[in-house]
Design a protein around this motif. Structure first.
Motif, PDB file in Angstrom:
ATOM      1  N   ALA A 162       0.824  -1.209   0.000  1.00 36.55           N
ATOM      2  CA  ALA A 162       0.000   0.000   0.000  1.00 36.55           C
ATOM      3  C   ALA A 162       0.856   1.257   0.000  1.00 36.55           C
ATOM      4  CB  ALA A 162      -0.923  -0.005   1.205  1.00 36.55           C
ATOM      5  N   ALA A 163       0.786   1.999  -1.068  1.00 42.60           N
ATOM      6  CA  ALA A 163       1.492   3.261  -1.162  1.00 42.60           C
ATOM      7  C   ALA A 163       0.555   4.410  -0.834  1.00 42.60           C
ATOM      8  CB  ALA A 163       2.063   3.439  -2.569  1.00 42.60           C
ATOM      9  N   ARG A 164      -0.737   4.223  -1.054  1.00 40.40           N
ATOM     10  CA  ARG A 164      -1.748   5.249  -0.795  1.00 40.40           C
ATOM     11  C   ARG A 164      -2.711   4.781   0.277  1.00 40.40           C
ATOM     12  NH1 ARG A 164      -3.768   5.592  -6.621  1.00 40.40           N
ATOM     13  NH2 ARG A 164      -1.947   4.450  -7.253  1.00 40.40           N
ATOM     14  N   ARG A 165      -3.401   5.736   0.828  1.00 39.48           N
ATOM     15  CA  ARG A 165      -4.368   5.429   1.879  1.00 39.48           C
ATOM     16  C   ARG A 165      -5.561   4.667   1.307  1.00 39.48           C
ATOM     17  NH1 ARG A 165      -4.500   6.786   6.979  1.00 39.48           N
ATOM     18  NH2 ARG A 165      -6.510   6.840   7.981  1.00 39.48           N
ATOM     19  N   VAL A 166      -5.919   3.589   1.972  1.00 40.43           N
ATOM     20  CA  VAL A 166      -7.079   2.793   1.594  1.00 40.43           C
ATOM     21  C   VAL A 166      -8.325   3.514   2.106  1.00 40.43           C
ATOM     22  CG1 VAL A 166      -8.241   0.580   1.975  1.00 40.43           C
ATOM     23  CG2 VAL A 166      -5.775   0.645   1.625  1.00 40.43           C
ATOM     24  N   PRO A 167      -9.376   3.605   1.311  1.00 43.97           N
ATOM     25  CA  PRO A 167     -10.604   4.286   1.748  1.00 43.97           C
ATOM     26  C   PRO A 167     -11.203   3.648   3.007  1.00 43.97           C
ATOM     27  CG  PRO A 167     -10.655   3.872  -0.612  1.00 43.97           C
ATOM     28  CD  PRO A 167      -9.461   3.133  -0.072  1.00 43.97           C
TER      29      PRO A 167
END
Length: 121
Positions: free
Chosen positions: A34-39
């Motif tokens: 995960a490089a970005r925030r998960v919703p």
């Protein structure tokens, strides 16, 4: 051991939520890096699977909170800045710590539910 409610929740998610979940999760998160925030909606579905959505869950199985995080994982991912255990932290705080766990371990940290939700192959 999973309760009938958890199994039923998994079945419901499998039949009506998998495509929505996998479409809502950024590709790097699906791959386990995960490089970005998960919703938050995805974390809510993981919590529905792990604990029937009970963010204060303390079932005596050694895992706590909505995302069923173990104490050593909670501590190593920075959770102690919020509370001694996940079940004593807010939903928002549990999700913040889960993001760090996801960054470190990928969806393997929640293997059964991540598979059921199409987040882990």
């Amino acid at each position: 051991m999973l309760s009938h409610r958890v199994i039923g929740a998994r079945a419901a998610l499998l039949t009506c939520g998998v495509m929505i979940v996998t479409a809502a999760v950024p590709a790097p998160a699906r791959a386990g890096t995960a490089a970005r925030r998960v919703p938050d909606a995805v974390w809510d579905q993981v919590a529905d699977c792990e604990s029937d959505g009970d963010w204060a869950a303390d079932t005596g199985n050694g895992f706590y909170g909505g995302l069923q995080i173990g104490p050593s994982t909670w501590a190593s991912a920075g959770g102690l800045r919020y509370a001694r255990r996940p079940d004593r932290a807010s939903r928002r705080q549990q999700i913040d710590v889960a993001q760090e766990i996801l960054r470190r371990q990928g969806w393997r940290a929640w293997p059964g539910c991540a598979r059921a939700l199409g987040l882990l192959s």
